[in-house]
Motif scaffolding. Structure first.
Motif, mmCIF file in Angstrom:
data_model
loop_
_atom_site.group_PDB
_atom_site.id
_atom_site.type_symbol
_atom_site.label_atom_id
_atom_site.label_comp_id
_atom_site.label_asym_id
_atom_site.label_seq_id
_atom_site.Cartn_x
_atom_site.Cartn_y
_atom_site.Cartn_z
ATOM 1 N N LEU A 1 -6.089 7.684 0.471
ATOM 2 C CA LEU A 1 -6.346 8.331 1.870
ATOM 3 C C LEU A 1 -7.078 9.546 1.513
ATOM 4 C CD1 LEU A 1 -3.262 7.040 2.048
ATOM 5 C CD2 LEU A 1 -2.736 8.841 3.733
ATOM 6 N N LEU A 2 -8.338 9.693 2.336
ATOM 7 C CA LEU A 2 -9.447 10.711 2.202
ATOM 8 C C LEU A 2 -9.283 11.656 3.454
ATOM 9 C CD1 LEU A 2 -12.414 8.337 1.160
ATOM 10 C CD2 LEU A 2 -10.934 9.515 -0.218
ATOM 11 N N ASN A 3 -8.640 12.667 3.215
ATOM 12 C CA ASN A 3 -8.393 13.644 4.111
ATOM 13 C C ASN A 3 -8.466 15.031 3.540
ATOM 14 O OD1 ASN A 3 -5.380 12.369 3.814
ATOM 15 N ND2 ASN A 3 -5.313 14.546 4.034
ATOM 16 N N VAL B 1 -3.142 10.262 -2.129
ATOM 17 C CA VAL B 1 -4.028 10.907 -1.310
ATOM 18 C C VAL B 1 -4.929 11.926 -1.943
ATOM 19 C CG1 VAL B 1 -4.060 13.079 0.430
ATOM 20 C CG2 VAL B 1 -2.277 11.156 0.425
ATOM 21 N N CYS B 2 -6.525 11.818 -1.627
ATOM 22 C CA CYS B 2 -7.515 12.649 -2.222
ATOM 23 C C CYS B 2 -7.631 13.780 -1.350
ATOM 24 C CB CYS B 2 -8.674 11.743 -2.447
ATOM 25 S SG CYS B 2 -8.391 10.551 -3.465
ATOM 26 N N ILE B 3 -7.437 15.049 -1.887
ATOM 27 C CA ILE B 3 -7.880 16.391 -1.327
ATOM 28 C C ILE B 3 -8.966 16.995 -2.088
ATOM 29 C CG2 ILE B 3 -7.133 18.370 -0.513
ATOM 30 C CD1 ILE B 3 -4.396 17.139 -0.081
ATOM 31 N N SER B 4 -9.995 17.090 -1.506
ATOM 32 C CA SER B 4 -11.259 17.524 -2.420
ATOM 33 C C SER B 4 -11.421 18.972 -2.210
ATOM 34 C CB SER B 4 -12.439 16.863 -2.055
ATOM 35 O OG SER B 4 -12.858 17.139 -0.518
ATOM 36 N N ASN B 5 -11.928 19.820 -3.408
ATOM 37 C CA ASN B 5 -12.273 21.236 -3.180
ATOM 38 C C ASN B 5 -11.567 22.073 -2.514
ATOM 39 O OD1 ASN B 5 -14.480 18.798 -3.002
ATOM 40 N ND2 ASN B 5 -15.671 20.349 -3.908
ATOM 41 N N LEU B 6 -10.663 22.638 -3.518
ATOM 42 C CA LEU B 6 -9.727 23.860 -2.913
ATOM 43 C C LEU B 6 -10.459 25.114 -3.781
ATOM 44 C CD1 LEU B 6 -7.317 24.968 -1.972
ATOM 45 C CD2 LEU B 6 -5.899 24.525 -3.925
ATOM 46 N N PHE B 7 -10.977 25.807 -2.903
ATOM 47 C CA PHE B 7 -11.771 26.900 -3.390
ATOM 48 C C PHE B 7 -11.681 28.189 -2.607
ATOM 49 C CE2 PHE B 7 -14.425 24.830 -0.289
ATOM 50 C CZ PHE B 7 -14.933 25.867 0.584
ATOM 51 N N GLY B 8 -11.926 29.488 -3.190
ATOM 52 C CA GLY B 8 -11.898 30.743 -2.371
ATOM 53 C C GLY B 8 -10.517 31.246 -2.845
#
Length: 433
Positions: free
Chosen positions: A274-276, A170-177
């Motif tokens: 999985l891109l979500n 699973v690819c989870i992008s961009n955790l920020f803040g």
């Protein structure tokens, strides 16, 4: 002839032969360049996930072996400023020695949403007889590449044979803040583990303190791979998707770059990707795991490499009335309890409705968030009764009343294993009441 005269004659003959050899040598060197001392490399290898490219406004992320496009061997993934695209040259380190450069082909991705920076591929061809280990880009072909920062070339074939592949990443992008939705994230990861996911890759700029502890726990056990993503150290990333509305330098903290990077990172080690998003679960509705789902779909559609899964929103403002899964041990845990939200919106088919994807990474060349941009083979929209996304978040269709929503308790089918698994993770962090 006396001995003294003979000695003088031999001496003069020796001097004459040496003079002729010097003349011949000078003539030969006038038509053939003197050999240059070999230049060693790499002098400096980047250990960062984002590397500025010398003498440009561009950033490099990673380099991968990719011979699927005729005429090219290497794909560098980067973030380029659109108004400063220039001619570039690929410089290779070949088993420790610099070799001649080759021309670079710069491919901007078509989705930029008006932002100044865009995800960019740079395609390179490896010189003949070069066992390339590292690559960098030069703005001029005659520059000394040894002074540049090098990127290691990944996805090189293993001489011992292809490494054993995982089934699902699973690819989870961009955790920020300061995102700190611990409970929903733990439930989502444990749900994915039950569905057969082997690894989750997350690109992290920043997050809340409790979620950071949870990430470190999953990282230690090997289920989560955390890729540092300090995009805010290099530019002003946008928190929105459209430049005209949100401003900034790049879309959603470089989301498109990380999704593409994750596909290539997973290409040689995972059958499916999985891109979500972090709050989405791609859920099969006729099987109890992803392998059974994909085995069935792939048997029906052997030429398909991109499976589109429709997104369905479960508004978090509506709670299941019995309170069956309002569990006291989770009262102190920050975040949303997805088991309490069973009311699902019906998408408005009159407007654009997004999908997320399950892909075979070797059949994808470039991707966007909701669709692939370049790919090999075919794509297929998976029917809703077979698979859909469970997305617990704020309501999209805010005008809908509770009685207009659909009751969907699919998550409850996994509650017997899901709840104790989540408890175990939260107990380890000292978050259980």
């Amino acid at each position: 002839m006396s001995k003294p005269i003979r000695g003088i004659f031999l001496f003069l003959l020796f001097i004459s032969i040496c003079a002729v050899m010097v003349i011949v040598n000078k003539r030969s060197t006038s038509t053939k360049a003197m050999p240059v001392a070999p230049r060693f490399c790499p002098s400096s290898v980047s250990e960062q996930s984002i590397t500025p490219l010398n003498n440009t406004k561009h950033l490099l992320v990673s380099a991968y072996m990719d011979q699927r496009v005729p005429g090219f061997d290497i794909r560098l993934i980067g973030i380029f400023r659109r108004d400063s695209i220039q001619e570039l040259h690929c410089c290779f380190c070949c088993a420790g020695y610099l070799r001649e450069t080759t021309p670079a082909k710069v491919l901007q991705h078509p989705d930029n949403y008006g932002f100044p920076f865009v995800t960019t591929d740079v395609m390179c061809q490896i010189p003949q007889n070069c066992n390339a280990t590292h690559v960098t880009l030069l703005t001029q072909s005659d520059q000394n590449g040894s002074e540049y920062i090098w990127l290691p070339i990944r996805n090189k074939k293993n001489k011992a044979g292809e490494n054993k592949k995982m089934d699902f990443t699973v690819c989870i992008s961009n955790l920020f803040g300061d995102y700190n939705n611990v409970l929903q994230f733990a439930q989502t990861l444990e749900m994915y583990r039950l569905l057969g996911v082997n690894r989750v890759v997350i690109y992290k700029t920043s997050c809340g303190p409790d979620l950071d502890r949870l990430l470190q726990s999953y990282k230690q056990e090997g289920f989560v791979e955390v890729v540092p993503w300090p995009i805010d150290k290099h530019m002003n990333p946008s928190r929105g998707w459209l430049f005209s509305s949100h401003g900034g330098d790049i879309h959603y903290f470089g989301q498109l770059t990380t999704l593409n990077e994750c596909i290539y990172r997973s290409m040689e080690r995972s059958r499916y990707v999985l891109l979500n998003d972090i709050d989405e679960i791609i859920m099969p509705y006729q099987q109890d795991n992803l392998k059974s789902l994909m085995d069935g779909l792939q048997a029906q559609y052997p030429n398909v490499g991109v499976f589109l899964i429709e997104n369905h929103i479960f508004p978090k403002k509506h709670f299941e009335p019995s309170g069956r899964f309002h569990l006291p041990q989770w009262n102190r845990v920050p975040g949303v309890n997805i088991l309490e939200h069973v009311y699902r919106e019906s998408p408005d088919r009159n407007i654009y409705h997004p999908h997320k994807m399950i892909v075979q990474p070797r059949m994808v060349e470039q991707t966007s968030v909701h669709s692939v941009l370049r790919f090999f083979g075919q794509q297929y929209k998976v029917p809703l009764d077979v698979c859909r996304i469970i997305h617990v978040r704020v309501a999209l269709l805010k005008q809908l009343k509770l009685e207009e929503l659909n009751v969907d308790k699919r998550l409850w089918d996994f509650q017997e294993k899901l709840i104790p698994n989540v408890d175990k993770v939260l107990k380890k962090l000292g978050l259980l009441a």
